[in-house]
Enzyme design. Structure first.
Site, PDB file in Angstrom:
ATOM      1  N   SER A   1     -77.606 -58.270-116.445  1.00 50.74           N
ATOM      2  CA  SER A   1     -78.180 -57.100-117.107  1.00 50.74           C
ATOM      3  C   SER A   1     -77.095 -56.133-117.570  1.00 50.74           C
ATOM      4  CB  SER A   1     -79.130 -56.364-116.158  1.00 50.74           C
ATOM      5  OG  SER A   1     -78.389 -55.713-115.139  1.00 50.74           O
TER       6      SER A   1
ATOM      7  N   HIS B   1     -91.769 -58.941-116.671  1.00 49.96           N
ATOM      8  CA  HIS B   1     -90.725 -58.173-116.002  1.00 49.96           C
ATOM      9  C   HIS B   1     -91.325 -57.514-114.772  1.00 49.96           C
ATOM     10  CE1 HIS B   1     -87.516 -57.667-119.350  1.00 49.96           C
ATOM     11  NE2 HIS B   1     -88.229 -58.773-119.562  1.00 49.96           N
ATOM     12  N   GLY B   2     -90.482 -57.035-113.873  1.00 49.57           N
ATOM     13  CA  GLY B   2     -90.978 -56.377-112.678  1.00 49.57           C
ATOM     14  C   GLY B   2     -91.708 -57.314-111.739  1.00 49.57           C
TER      15      GLY B   2
ATOM     16  N   ASP C   1     -83.594 -54.332-125.600  1.00 48.17           N
ATOM     17  CA  ASP C   1     -84.618 -53.416-125.099  1.00 48.17           C
ATOM     18  C   ASP C   1     -84.627 -52.127-125.912  1.00 48.17           C
ATOM     19  OD1 ASP C   1     -86.370 -51.847-123.730  1.00 48.17           O
ATOM     20  OD2 ASP C   1     -85.380 -52.017-121.774  1.00 48.17           O
TER      21      ASP C   1
ATOM     22  N   GLU D   1     -89.160 -56.107-126.185  1.00 51.99           N
ATOM     23  CA  GLU D   1     -90.415 -55.499-125.726  1.00 51.99           C
ATOM     24  C   GLU D   1     -90.694 -54.252-126.533  1.00 51.99           C
ATOM     25  OE1 GLU D   1     -89.723 -52.627-121.922  1.00 51.99           O
ATOM     26  OE2 GLU D   1     -89.477 -54.750-121.530  1.00 51.99           O
TER      27      GLU D   1
ATOM     28  N   ASN E   1     -89.227 -62.819-114.614  1.00 56.72           N
ATOM     29  CA  ASN E   1     -87.999 -62.138-114.205  1.00 56.72           C
ATOM     30  C   ASN E   1     -88.126 -61.581-112.786  1.00 56.72           C
ATOM     31  OD1 ASN E   1     -87.445 -62.536-116.925  1.00 56.72           O
ATOM     32  ND2 ASN E   1     -86.596 -60.502-117.224  1.00 56.72           N
TER      33      ASN E   1
ATOM     34  N   HIS F   1     -90.633 -51.904-112.766  1.00 53.55           N
ATOM     35  CA  HIS F   1     -89.352 -52.331-112.235  1.00 53.55           C
ATOM     36  C   HIS F   1     -89.061 -51.716-110.867  1.00 53.55           C
ATOM     37  CE1 HIS F   1     -88.341 -53.237-116.579  1.00 53.55           C
ATOM     38  NE2 HIS F   1     -88.121 -54.365-115.956  1.00 53.55           N
TER      39      HIS F   1
ATOM     40  N   THR G   1     -85.192 -57.452-107.911  1.00 54.06           N
ATOM     41  CA  THR G   1     -85.237 -56.628-106.702  1.00 54.06           C
ATOM     42  C   THR G   1     -85.640 -57.422-105.464  1.00 54.06           C
ATOM     43  OG1 THR G   1     -85.724 -54.631-107.983  1.00 54.06           O
ATOM     44  CG2 THR G   1     -86.288 -54.579-105.657  1.00 54.06           C
TER      45      THR G   1
ATOM     46  N   ASP H   1     -79.808 -59.433-120.034  1.00 50.98           N
ATOM     47  CA  ASP H   1     -81.071 -58.764-119.723  1.00 50.98           C
ATOM     48  C   ASP H   1     -81.000 -57.270-120.009  1.00 50.98           C
ATOM     49  OD1 ASP H   1     -83.701 -58.633-118.708  1.00 50.98           O
ATOM     50  OD2 ASP H   1     -82.970 -58.092-116.711  1.00 50.98           O
TER      51      ASP H   1
END
Length: 301
Positions: free
Chosen positions: A47, A210-211, A102, A132, A232, A182, A235, A80
């Site tokens: 990222s 995502h998230g 992004d 997105e 994705n 996220h 975390t 990312d």
């Protein structure tokens, strides 16, 4: 083996493919080890935040290329959440097989313009593009008209807007807002599965979740069944890694050799990568109460 083009890797999957972020060499090793144990393809993601942490893209990119050469499964390399055009172009020059631009915090017109221009440039260089769109007040975002990220809690992607965005930009994949956000450290997100199905029907390119760290096993499988293709996760894997490191240091607080705790952290993460890849590919979730390890509240994306 050489890197696999991301579009090819995503297209060949019958269910979902895992896309996992790295900031450390141990995490890169964990992702590849887990993928090899599962005998399944994987997308390695770096990222913009990881680049900022390291101070440059080159070291992680070089490590990824070297590691992938020794991998026994198909691997793609993805940039990312890039907001910098310069970083996108550097990633392409360094052999990334896809990028995620992004522009979700930009106004619609500017996001479309910038995303379209970047997509054209990337396509000229044979690189797959994910993007997105954001949300504006009155369409799932804030009530004052401020543009919000597609993964601000409460935001939802409108299928008609999503289809229009893809048509106007020419992107190859779209990250959509369906109930995740996220940096979730608990797997408690409530996915809008009906919306995922609507988006899948309306949008002619693969959908990206995502998230996903906030999504439990059964919901991940349901999301893939409803139409998600690229999943994705950052975390949650950070949490698995960190929990093992914390346990090792708590048991031996006199430890000074980082290999004594980073190695076990790497092994724990590899095991979870293997488990998640099998979950996404096989589409079978455990019974309630038999899920994966929890995630520490101190975990960060």
């Amino acid at each position: 083996m050489p890197l696999t083009p991301t579009g090819e890797l995503v297209a060949r999957t019958e269910h979902g493919v895992g896309a996992f972020n790295v900031a450390l060499l141990e995490q890169l090793e964990a992702i590849l080890a887990g993928a090899e144990r599962a005998a399944l393809p994987v997308i390695v993601q770096i990222s913009e935040n990881a680049v900022a942490y390291r101070g440059a893209l080159a070291p992680l990119a070089a490590a990824a290329h070297a590691a992938v050469e020794e991998a026994g499964v198909p691997v793609s390399l993805h940039l990312d959440h890039a907001t910098s055009t310069d970083l996108v172009k550097e990633a392409v020059r360094r052999g990334f097989t896809s990028v995620m631009y992004d522009g979700s915090l930009l106004p619609w017109e500017e996001n479309v313009f910038r995303t379209r221009e970047i997509t054209r440039w990337c396509h000229d260089h044979g690189v797959w593009v994910e993007a997105e769109l954001g949300a504006v007040g009155g369409k799932g975002g804030s009530e004052d008209g401020v543009v919000e990220s597609a993964h601000t809690p409460g935001v939802r992607t409108d299928p008609a807007e999503a289809a229009r965005f893809v048509a106007d930009t020419g992107v190859d994949a779209l990250a959509v807002a369906v109930g995740t956000s996220h940096q979730m450290t608990r797997r408690t997100a409530a996915l809008d599965l009906a919306l995922i199905a609507e988006l899948h029907a309306a949008v002619p390119v693969p959908l990206v979740l995502h998230g996903s760290s906030g999504v439990d096993d059964r919901a991940l499988v349901a999301a893939v069944d409803a139409g998600m293709r690229k999943i994705n996760i950052s975390t949650h894997l950070n949490g698995v890694f960190t929990a093992e490191v914390r346990d090792r240091l708590a048991a031996r607080p006199d430890t000074v050799d980082p290999r004594r705790y980073l190695g076990p952290g790497r092994d724990a993460m590899a095991g979870e990568v293997e488990r998640l890849l099998r979950l996404l590919a096989e589409g079978t979730a455990p019974e309630p109460g038999a899920g994966s390890p929890g995630t520490s509240p101190e975990a960060v994306a």
